[in-house]
Design a protein around this motif. Sequence first.
Motif, short mmCIF file in Angstrom:
data_model
loop_
_atom_site.label_atom_id
_atom_site.label_comp_id
_atom_site.label_asym_id
_atom_site.label_seq_id
_atom_site.Cartn_x
_atom_site.Cartn_y
_atom_site.Cartn_z
N ILE A 19 -14.52 7.20 4.09
CA ILE A 19 -15.18 6.47 5.17
C ILE A 19 -16.70 6.52 5.03
N VAL A 20 -17.22 7.68 4.64
CA VAL A 20 -18.68 7.85 4.59
C VAL A 20 -19.30 7.21 3.35
N SER A 21 -18.75 7.50 2.19
CA SER A 21 -19.43 7.06 0.97
C SER A 21 -18.49 6.60 -0.13
N GLY A 22 -17.22 6.47 0.14
CA GLY A 22 -16.28 6.09 -0.90
C GLY A 22 -16.30 4.61 -1.20
N PRO A 23 -15.73 4.20 -2.33
CA PRO A 23 -15.64 2.77 -2.66
C PRO A 23 -14.71 2.06 -1.68
N ARG A 24 -14.99 0.79 -1.45
CA ARG A 24 -14.21 0.03 -0.49
C ARG A 24 -12.75 -0.11 -0.95
N ILE A 25 -11.84 0.18 -0.04
CA ILE A 25 -10.42 -0.01 -0.34
C ILE A 25 -10.09 -1.49 -0.33
N LYS A 26 -10.67 -2.21 0.65
CA LYS A 26 -10.54 -3.67 0.71
C LYS A 26 -11.94 -4.26 0.54
N PRO A 27 -12.12 -5.12 -0.44
CA PRO A 27 -13.48 -5.62 -0.74
C PRO A 27 -14.17 -6.30 0.44
N ASP A 28 -13.39 -6.96 1.30
CA ASP A 28 -14.00 -7.73 2.39
C ASP A 28 -14.14 -6.94 3.69
N ASP A 46 -1.28 10.00 4.54
CA ASP A 46 -0.94 11.18 3.72
C ASP A 46 -2.09 11.67 2.86
N LYS A 47 -3.32 11.25 3.20
CA LYS A 47 -4.48 11.77 2.47
C LYS A 47 -5.07 12.95 3.24
N PRO A 48 -5.60 13.96 2.56
CA PRO A 48 -6.25 15.09 3.24
C PRO A 48 -7.43 14.62 4.08
N VAL A 49 -7.77 15.40 5.10
CA VAL A 49 -8.86 15.03 6.00
C VAL A 49 -10.17 14.86 5.25
N GLY A 50 -10.44 15.78 4.34
CA GLY A 50 -11.69 15.69 3.58
C GLY A 50 -11.79 14.41 2.77
N GLU A 51 -10.69 14.00 2.16
CA GLU A 51 -10.70 12.76 1.37
C GLU A 51 -10.89 11.54 2.26
N VAL A 52 -10.27 11.55 3.44
CA VAL A 52 -10.42 10.42 4.37
C VAL A 52 -11.88 10.31 4.82
N VAL A 53 -12.50 11.44 5.17
CA VAL A 53 -13.90 11.43 5.60
C VAL A 53 -14.79 10.95 4.47
#
Length: 447
Positions: free
Chosen positions: A215-224, A205-212
Amino acid sequence: MTVIDANRMHEIETRYPEYFHRSFRQRFGGLMILIATLLYSLYAVWFFDLPKLFTEAHWERVGIYLSQWVSYDVQPEFRIEGDGSIDIRYPRFSPLGDNPHPDWLVNNPDGSITVSISGTSRNVTVSKSETIVTAHGISVPVDVSSGAPKVVGPVPGWMTVYDDNVLADLGFAGNVSISVDRVKIRKRFIGWANFIFDTQSSFFDKPVGEVVSLIVSGPRIKPDQSNLSLAFDDIWNNSEWQHGDVWTKLFQTIVMAFLGTLLGSLTAFPLAFLAARNITPNRLLNQILKRFFDFLRSVDMLIWALFLTRAFGPGPLAGSGAIFLTETGTLGKLYSEGLENIDNKPREGIKSTGAQTVLVHRYGIMPQIVPIFVSQTLYQWESNVRGATIIGAVGAGGIGLKLWEAMRTNANWENVAYMVILILIVVFIFDTASNTLRHRLMGTKAH
């Protein structure tokens, strides 16, 4: 103008009797074939009882199934509690996730709830005492304050009244089922819900821009785990569409077709030399092998698959074996007939030099038959990619079994459409590749 006398006419008749003294078959053969075809068609209509078949067929289901191929629905249920409040519930595994707040559902100041079924022209307003259905330019109130739902005013044609239920059919947009204590709504949407990420995914349910961006430069959702790896895992393990399982089964189907065709061609190739009369002058051996080929190909691939799944259990091994047995018979017959129609002059010329049998076959026969054999094998491989899907439905593994499981539920028709499209793409690719290779081998241009 040239005048032909009687003698000249008699001479022409004598020279070309087939044009002047035609047999009954030559004169009326075409008409007899036409009459026979017409009579057979009438017999087929009577035998299969086609008028009754077409009359009693459930044609309306065709539209329903086709619509489910390209759409999905959401089914909220509104329960009217004893204190007059309205409790909204969604089915388990709803396409909207565990905590839905759709914009097409509006809570009104008076406590009622309005659900937009299709824009503003078709909607439903649910309150504790009545439900108002608006469609086809009119609003129809249904009183739910008494023991049974009651339509106030005339009942339109798109609404059906039962003893304890009122059903409003709103066409492709959905339907509404109204009873005293609850209202069930089916709202249909075009498209495939949650095709990329399911409701359990961190990217749901996240917008395409936010997902991209994640994936490209966002903080890790899962640290490992990197976000790219996490996104791939969520897509591959999508619980609703099961992309990983579908693609694995599709690959199994391709491998089944390739392995079965390859083993069949390798087995049929040497046997064909023994079955060809001009290569092996042993009439008894020729006949035994040709009847063996006839036996293998006379039993349909589907029947072989049923036998082998009983013997080895369900799985791709049974599918590969079924294709192998069928192709041994089919290719053995094609190869042996191809060998019997070769030009013997190159073979005789090489044999006259005193060359060994292996060299005679290598230089006198192989150059003639290899392009034809490879072309026939490629065609059978292309055909077996389609056939492997069918035998998979009886337990022989591959995407056919997955397709059959989706169809048996009678609810996952969008998943059926997904797999059918994948099969069509694979068949198209293999058909194109096979045609290109065949034309190159035969020295012709592809059209």
